[in-house]
Motif scaffolding. Structure first.
Motif, PDB file in Angstrom:
ATOM      1  N   SER A  75       0.841  -1.096  -0.092  1.00 32.17           N
ATOM      2  CA  SER A  75       0.012   0.013  -0.091  1.00 32.17           C
ATOM      3  C   SER A  75       0.898   1.249   0.002  1.00 32.17           C
ATOM      4  N   GLN A  76       0.424   2.396  -0.380  1.00 31.50           N
ATOM      5  CA  GLN A  76       0.986   3.443  -0.778  1.00 31.50           C
ATOM      6  C   GLN A  76       1.335   4.114   0.983  1.00 31.50           C
ATOM      7  N   GLU A  77       0.605   3.790   1.804  1.00 26.21           N
ATOM      8  CA  GLU A  77       0.483   4.251   3.081  1.00 26.21           C
ATOM      9  C   GLU A  77       1.586   3.531   3.752  1.00 26.21           C
ATOM     10  N   HIS A  78       1.807   2.370   3.639  1.00 29.96           N
ATOM     11  CA  HIS A  78       2.717   1.583   4.071  1.00 29.96           C
ATOM     12  C   HIS A  78       4.206   1.948   3.656  1.00 29.96           C
ATOM     13  N   MET A  79       4.403   2.272   2.121  1.00 26.13           N
ATOM     14  CA  MET A  79       5.500   2.462   1.440  1.00 26.13           C
ATOM     15  C   MET A  79       6.023   3.806   1.821  1.00 26.13           C
TER      16      MET A  79
END
Length: 615
Positions: free
Chosen positions: A85-89
């Motif tokens: 996910s973008q959040e985790h990245m």
């Protein structure tokens, strides 16, 4: 490439790596760290620096719970973040930048050599992670060689790093396994974005993924590999607990996992493959040339260009061919080198009668190698290892051999996986070199020893450089005659074939990803220049397509280690001690090649003075 994908690749390759944060990482990215000036740097004692690295490690395991599992830390075995996910990245990138800022503030002037090396490696790792973030690896998260769907089965079947010894272990996998559909769905969303942006996998790879996924789409939960832990519970587990687990596992398999595998299979088959590409090289993608050049620098830990490596490969292929012709003369073979290759791959005398015979041969060879170890090594690991066949569900795409490191707590031994798939291609003459590479004195010595160096920060004990690790594995193959093996000329040919294979990798990996070679060109080059089969050539070619640059690490690393040994022997003469040299290579863990070279040069200088450098 995004850091989480590098982590997944390392884990899926069964080499447990280490990274880590301090407190929860910032939720949004920060700007890249500016280099600290002399006036802003802070002096650290050894204890303070160790504490800093401990903070990093602890936070890293929380951010990357799969890594924790693979090093034997069970605290986060119930967690599986959506690392696609973008959040985790964003969080992972902010984490890297924050830790680069913190390490840049450390004044290294008063540190010991070992601590300076730790700071240097730590800084390099953070910088490479940040630099690589520009390349959208999250858009191509699945291929036939590395994918979370296969890794999940290794974990959830009880044959991998995820333990199933207690009731708590079983419940932790229930929690982790329930997160797999989220990750699979995110992979689908990312691959759809990849289609839109023209960042897609080659069709030839993704066609191999379909049967891998279909193997886990079952109607009966008890036919699933995910059922194995409840089918084989530990002794002493109560019947009431078992009944609860059977119900919970049946529900998870049929209502969560099978539907997730089905969705992923259907998407790849019906939507992704029709939009995949016919090209195979990384350079065919947007910014692909820069992406590959970055991979080359990152994996080899050198500043070498793909063009330079290609030329080295061509020269090494020619040299090794010359040594092979000497073997032909020794065994009295008449014909061309290509004729000899055909003979070595088709004569039935070079095949194993059964899988059991193959495994027995490897296990018996262990004793022969062990007898020669004391003459070459003063430093050996405490941990043992075992030999297992590669699991059937992944064997078709797996390498001929691989190694999984032991756990930190010593409860899990190292594992040398031997591939018994398509038995006729597993040649008897390949055995000795493969064992030396994967087991002793290769990966088992290097990786297990690294984990036992408790004075090193854990990010070094459980992290590593591919060029060092695989370079050591290939160098270990060269020690066979000194260990008292390779007494059969055909086994010596097997050693040369293994070295040739790694030299060919320099040619074909750079050919694929920087010279627009086709899959068919690479397969033909392998068949013409080595004793390989069509099955091996296809599998290896598709491996290089799947992981651009990784195959370069072996030969580049081995050439550097051999160069350093030759230098030490030349400069020290009769004072050269092979046991001390090997200890110096191994006693500080896995190093970038330039750091290793500087260390060995200091050791040589100290030996000339009659002393030894601090390690």
């Amino acid at each position: 490439m995004r850091r989480h994908l590098l982590t997944l690749c390392v884990i899926a390759a069964l080499a447990a790596c280490g990274e880590a944060p301090q407190a929860p990482a910032p939720e949004t990215p920060t700007e890249a760290a500016a280099p600290a000036t002399a006036s802003t740097k802070t002096q650290f004692s050894h204890e303070q620096l160790a504490q800093l690295f401990d903070e990093y490690w602890e936070a890293s395991l929380e951010l990357n719970p799969l890594r924790a599992t693979f090093v034997g830390d069970t605290r986060y075995n119930d967690r599986l973040p959506n690392f696609l996910s973008q959040e985790h990245m964003d969080r992972a990138l902010a984490f890297e930048k924050d830790w680069l800022t913190r390490i840049e503030a450390v004044d290294t002037a008063s540190l010991s050599e070992s601590d300076r090396i730790s700071v240097e490696i730590f800084r390099r790792d953070r910088g490479m992670s940040i630099e690589g973030d520009r390349f959208p690896g999250e858009l191509i998260p699945i291929n036939q060689f590395y994918n979370m769907a296969n890794l999940a089965v290794m974990l959830g079947s009880g044959t991998g790093a995820q333990p199933f010894k207690t009731l708590e272990d079983y419940d932790k996998w229930l929690a982790r396994g329930a997160r797999l559909p989220v990750l699979f769905d995110q992979a689908i969303a990312n691959m759809r974005r990849g289609i839109e942006q023209g960042v897609v996998q080659p069709r030839v790879l993704m066609e191999k993924v379909i049967p891998q996924l279909e193997a886990h789409i079952v109607e009966d939960a008890e036919k699933s590999l995910f059922w194995r832990p409840v089918a084989n519970p530990p002794e002493g587990m109560g019947e009431q607990d078992l009944e609860r687990l059977r119900g919970a596992y049946r529900t998870m398999i049929l209502e969560q996992l099978v539907p997730a595998y089905t969705r992923l299979r259907d998407f790849i088959r019906d939507e992704y493959i029709p939009n995949s590409r016919t090209s195979v090289g990384l350079s065919a993608l947007p910014e692909g040339e820069a992406w590959y050049a970055f991979n080359v620098r990152n994996i080899t830990t050198t500043d070498m260009t793909p063009a330079q490596i290609h030329e080295i490969g061509l020269a090494e292929v020619e040299r090794i061919h010359g040594e092979m012709r000497q073997v032909m003369e020794e065994v009295g073979f008449e014909g061309s080198l290509q004729d000899f290759f055909v003979h070595m791959t088709t004569d039935p005398k070079f095949t194993f009668e059964s899988e059991e015979a193959l495994l027995a041969a490897y296990r018996g060879f262990h004793e022969r190698v062990q007898a020669g170890v004391p003459a070459l090594f003063s430093l050996t690991p405490r941990a043992g290892f075992e030999i297992r066949p590669v699991e059937a569900y992944r064997a078709a795409s797996a390498a001929g051999g691989s190694y999984m490191s032991p756990s930190e707590d010593g409860t899990r031994a190292g594992v040398f996986y031997v591939n018994t798939y398509d038995l006729p291609v597993r040649k008897t003459w390949d055995m000795e070199a493969l064992f030396l590479h994967e087991a002793i004195p290769g990966h088992h010595f290097q990786i297990a020893l690294k984990q036992e160096l408790t004075d090193l920060p854990r990010f070094r004990r459980f992290g590593g450089e591919t060029a060092f690790a695989e370079g050591w594995g290939l160098y270990a193959e060269s020690l066979g005659k000194e260990l008292g093996v390779y007494t059969d000329p055909y086994q010596w040919f097997g050693r040369l074939q293994a070295e040739l294979w790694r030299a060919i990798r320099l040619v074909v990996d750079t050919g694929l990803h920087s010279k627009a070679w086709t899959r068919e060109q690479v397969i033909e080059y392998m068949l013409q220049n080595s004793a390989t089969t069509q099955t091996e050539a296809v599998s290896e070619t598709e491996r290089y397509i799947a992981i651009p640059g990784q195959a370069l690490a072996y030969k580049i690393g081995e050439l550097k280690i051999q160069e350093l040994r030759d230098r030490a022997e030349a400069e020290l003469g009769e004072a050269f001690d092979i046991r001390q040299f090997h200890a110096q290579v191994l006693n500080t863990g896995s190093l970038p090649l330039d750091v290793l070279e500087a260390k060995i040069d200091r050791w040589i200088a100290q030996q000339k003075k009659g002393g030894a450098p601090e390690s």
